[in-house]
Scaffold this motif. Structure first.
Motif, short mmCIF file in Angstrom:
data_model
loop_
_atom_site.label_atom_id
_atom_site.label_comp_id
_atom_site.label_asym_id
_atom_site.label_seq_id
_atom_site.Cartn_x
_atom_site.Cartn_y
_atom_site.Cartn_z
N PRO A 35 36.11 30.14 77.64
CA PRO A 35 35.40 31.64 78.91
C PRO A 35 35.43 32.26 78.24
O PRO A 35 34.64 33.44 79.28
CB PRO A 35 36.93 31.26 79.28
N GLU A 36 35.35 33.24 76.88
CA GLU A 36 35.37 34.80 76.76
C GLU A 36 34.11 34.48 76.51
O GLU A 36 33.83 36.24 75.72
CB GLU A 36 36.54 34.99 75.69
N LYS A 37 33.30 33.62 76.21
CA LYS A 37 32.33 33.99 75.42
C LYS A 37 31.56 33.43 76.67
O LYS A 37 31.29 32.68 77.22
CB LYS A 37 31.37 32.37 73.92
N VAL A 38 29.93 34.02 76.42
CA VAL A 38 28.63 34.37 77.51
C VAL A 38 28.30 32.45 76.80
O VAL A 38 28.02 32.06 77.96
CB VAL A 38 27.83 35.05 77.53
N VAL A 39 28.08 32.62 75.72
CA VAL A 39 27.52 31.83 75.36
C VAL A 39 27.20 30.71 73.89
O VAL A 39 27.42 32.18 73.35
CB VAL A 39 26.23 30.68 75.02
N THR A 40 28.02 30.10 72.98
CA THR A 40 27.94 29.56 72.15
C THR A 40 26.95 29.68 70.82
O THR A 40 26.32 28.89 71.51
CB THR A 40 29.15 28.83 71.83
N PRO A 41 27.30 29.86 70.22
CA PRO A 41 25.77 30.02 68.96
C PRO A 41 25.30 28.71 68.66
O PRO A 41 24.06 28.62 68.64
CB PRO A 41 26.44 30.56 67.36
N GLU A 42 26.01 27.44 68.50
CA GLU A 42 25.23 26.75 68.75
C GLU A 42 24.64 25.39 70.03
O GLU A 42 23.49 25.35 70.00
CB GLU A 42 26.82 25.06 68.67
N VAL A 43 25.73 26.29 70.79
CA VAL A 43 24.64 25.79 71.85
C VAL A 43 23.56 26.65 72.27
O VAL A 43 22.20 26.29 72.62
CB VAL A 43 25.31 26.36 73.62
N ALA A 44 23.08 27.84 71.65
CA ALA A 44 22.03 28.73 72.26
C ALA A 44 20.65 27.91 70.95
O ALA A 44 19.83 28.28 70.96
CB ALA A 44 22.62 30.27 71.34
N ARG A 45 21.67 28.07 69.72
CA ARG A 45 20.92 27.77 68.67
C ARG A 45 19.84 26.37 69.40
O ARG A 45 18.63 25.55 69.38
CB ARG A 45 21.23 27.41 67.43
N GLU A 46 20.44 25.38 70.26
CA GLU A 46 20.17 23.54 70.10
C GLU A 46 19.30 24.65 71.73
O GLU A 46 17.57 23.59 71.73
CB GLU A 46 21.88 23.18 71.04
N CYS A 47 19.20 25.01 72.29
CA CYS A 47 18.60 25.46 74.07
C CYS A 47 17.15 25.87 72.87
O CYS A 47 15.82 25.92 73.06
CB CYS A 47 19.26 26.66 74.40
N ALA A 48 17.23 27.01 72.12
CA ALA A 48 16.05 27.36 71.09
C ALA A 48 15.15 26.79 70.95
O ALA A 48 14.31 26.28 70.64
CB ALA A 48 16.52 28.61 70.70
N GLU A 49 15.89 25.69 69.96
CA GLU A 49 14.68 24.61 69.81
C GLU A 49 14.50 24.17 70.61
O GLU A 49 12.96 23.31 70.19
CB GLU A 49 15.82 23.42 68.66
N LEU A 50 15.35 23.21 71.58
CA LEU A 50 14.54 22.51 72.97
C LEU A 50 13.20 23.30 73.04
O LEU A 50 11.88 22.53 73.66
CB LEU A 50 15.20 22.13 73.58
#
Length: 549
Positions: free
Chosen positions: A11-26
């Motif tokens: 909840p304290e994160k806007v987005v985690t680096p792992e999820v952001a990286r996966e979205c960027a790759e897609l």
């Protein structure tokens, strides 16, 4: 992409680096924007797939409700070529009341570049409703999302004291779009405020706009629609009331964007009539008008999975729920029309009995809330309900009244008129309004104290023309003239023809009695009502009060 639904974000994160990286790759692989709608518990509610330059957000009907602050979800989405937030992004942020919006810049090699974040302002600054934070490299971005959103909502509440009371029904913003005379539109907006307050609804503000043409989907322009959504968020409004009549498509489009109840002028008037109708015929007329208004607006977002009512032995899928509702509405309308016709026949017989007695009939007509019932009470010593609000009297009231030198007459108080009276209401109240056909004289009461009495006169005359009653002799009485300077009253009487006074002054009542007696004697001498209008003498405001018999 389906696996993105399984991701959990603290909840304290806007987005985690792992999820952001996966979205960027897609995004790099598909050359399409990828978006995530994340709630405050960190669950991914929706995965959105756009094209190379935009992302379409679906209707968020399942989102957080209650106190109308922020929606409770944030949007994290990717941008090709490391582009910053667009104007469409900021518009979605404002209209959908998102907690915040983040754009993840994707480089040409598919790597994460910069983070672009924006949020709603608790108070607009020089017309701006959103604020963009300075862009920075994604791996350097630091923000406690949970604490930030809580602080933002607390600031919104502090800036708008009305929100501290919590969820409260009956708080409205009024909206008016003018395409013509600005002065006339201002008068209509003031009138709409009176109509809304008559329903005990708190008016939080008025928003106006001048356009060359009405917007086909939102009535107002798209920029003004954004301002309207923010204004509703900040003030805690739960209803938007438009001065113009809205089409079903406009109601649907506005409500989907703002998640607020959307009403128009006609519906407000119908609601007032529904509250004030007491007699059987009045209740039937109001229900009939409401059903006629509702019938073309019976629609729902999707009928594909609606409940079926086909039964055994029928072909096809049977009736949808929408078709069933429409059929039942039509059947109810037909039944009410039959009941109204039966009641109208009974009232016609009563009118025939009155005419056999040979009693002259004087009908008091006029705009709503001009003092018609007050005048009836003063002339006949009656106890009809009188309050300073629109449409206080809906049911026709008949009273016997003695005119010295002429004898008994029937004095009738009718429902008040209003400009742009809803057509459905006009049709439903035809039975009541047609009673004016039996009147020998119309006593037209006008509020002399309003800014433009001429607009009220025109509105009443238009209704009389629609009913074919414009040739009945009429007597104009400018009521509430005691609140004005005598010279202004005299100018008003000279301009429109009539007499000025007050329903609370004996001298004015005596003056009305004398003029009506003279007018009715003239009609009797001519052998009945003629088709010509009566030329009115000019009367100033009475200087002294006389005892009214």
């Amino acid at each position: 992409m389906e696996r993105l639904y399984r991701r959990r974000i603290p909840p304290e994160k806007v987005v985690t680096p792992e999820v952001a990286r996966e979205c960027a790759e897609l995004t790099y692989e598909t050359r399409r924007q990828i978006g995530l709608l994340v709630n405050r518990q960190g669950q991914v509610e929706s995965v959105l797939i756009g094209d190379h330059h935009e992302l379409v957000i679906p209707h968020l009907s399942r989102s957080r409700s209650g106190l109308r602050l922020l929606r409770g979800v944030r949007l994290v989405h990717t941008h090709l070529n490391n582009q910053p937030l667009t104007q469409d992004d900021l518009t979605d942020l404002a209209l959908l009341r998102l907690d915040l919006i983040m754009a993840l810049g994707v480089g040409k090699d598919g790597s994460l570049r910069d983070a672009y974040v924006a949020h709603i302002l608790s108070n607009p600054i020089q017309g701006r409703t959103t604020l963009e934070l300075p862009p920075c490299a994604f791996h350097s971005f630091q923000l406690d999302c949970q604490q930030f959103i809580q602080s933002l909502e607390q600031e919104i509440v502090r800036s708008n004291p009305g929100l501290r009371e919590g969820v409260r029904e009956g708080r409205a913003l009024l909206v008016s779009v003018s395409t013509g005379n600005a002065a006339s539109e201002e008068g209509r907006l003031q009138e709409l405020q009176e109509l809304v307050r008559a329903q005990d609804v708190e008016v939080l503000g008025c928003i106006t706009q001048r356009l060359g043409a009405i917007h086909p989907k939102f009535v107002v322009g798209s920029g003004k629609m954004k301002e309207l959504a923010i204004r509703a968020l900040q003030s805690g409004a739960d209803t938007l009331i438009f001065d113009q009549d809205l089409t079903p498509a406009q109601v649907r489009g506005i409500s989907e964007i703002t998640d607020l109840r959307v009403l128009d002028r006609s519906q407000v008037i119908l609601d007032i009539f529904a509250q004030r109708a007491h007699s059987s015929i009045g209740k039937i007329q109001v229900e009939l008008a409401q059903l006629r208004y509702l019938l073309p607006r019976l629609a729902q977002s999707s009928t594909a999975l609606s409940r079926l009512a086909g039964g055994i032995g029928t072909r096809g899928p049977g009736e949808t729920k929408l078709e069933t509702d429409r059929r039942r509405a039509r059947e109810r309308i037909q039944r009410l029309e039959r009941d109204l016709e039966s009641m109208a026949h009974g009232r016609q017989e009563q009118r025939k009995m009155r005419m056999k007695r040979g009693l002259p009939i004087i009908s008091i007509i006029g705009y709503t809330n001009v003092g018609k019932s007050t005048l009836l009470n003063a002339l006949t010593k009656s106890q009809v309900s009188v309050k300073d609000r629109v449409f206080e009297t809906l049911d026709t009231v008949n009273r016997r009244w003695y005119l010295p030198g002429l004898g008994d007459v029937i004095l009738t108080d009718t429902v008040g008129f209003i400009r742009d009276l809803p057509k459905d209401l006009m049709a439903a109240f035809q039975t009541t309004l047609l009673e004016l056909q039996e009147a020998d004289v119309l006593l037209h009461v006008i509020d002399a104290h309003v800014p433009d009495p001429g607009q009220h006169i025109i509105a009443v005359d238009n209704v009389l023309k629609e009913l074919g009653l414009e040739n009945i002799p009429s007597l104009r009485f400018f009521n509430k003239a005691d609140l004005m300077v005598e010279e202004d009253v005299q100018l008003l009487c000279q301009r429109y023809g009539g007499m000025g006074g007050s329903a609370l002054q004996d001298a004015s009542l005596l003056m009305i009695q004398q003029e009506l007696t003279t007018l009715l004697r003239g009609l009797q001498a001519e052998g009945g009502r003629k088709g010509n209008s009566h030329e009115m003498p000019l009367y100033p405001l009475p200087a002294t009060a006389e005892t009214f018999p």
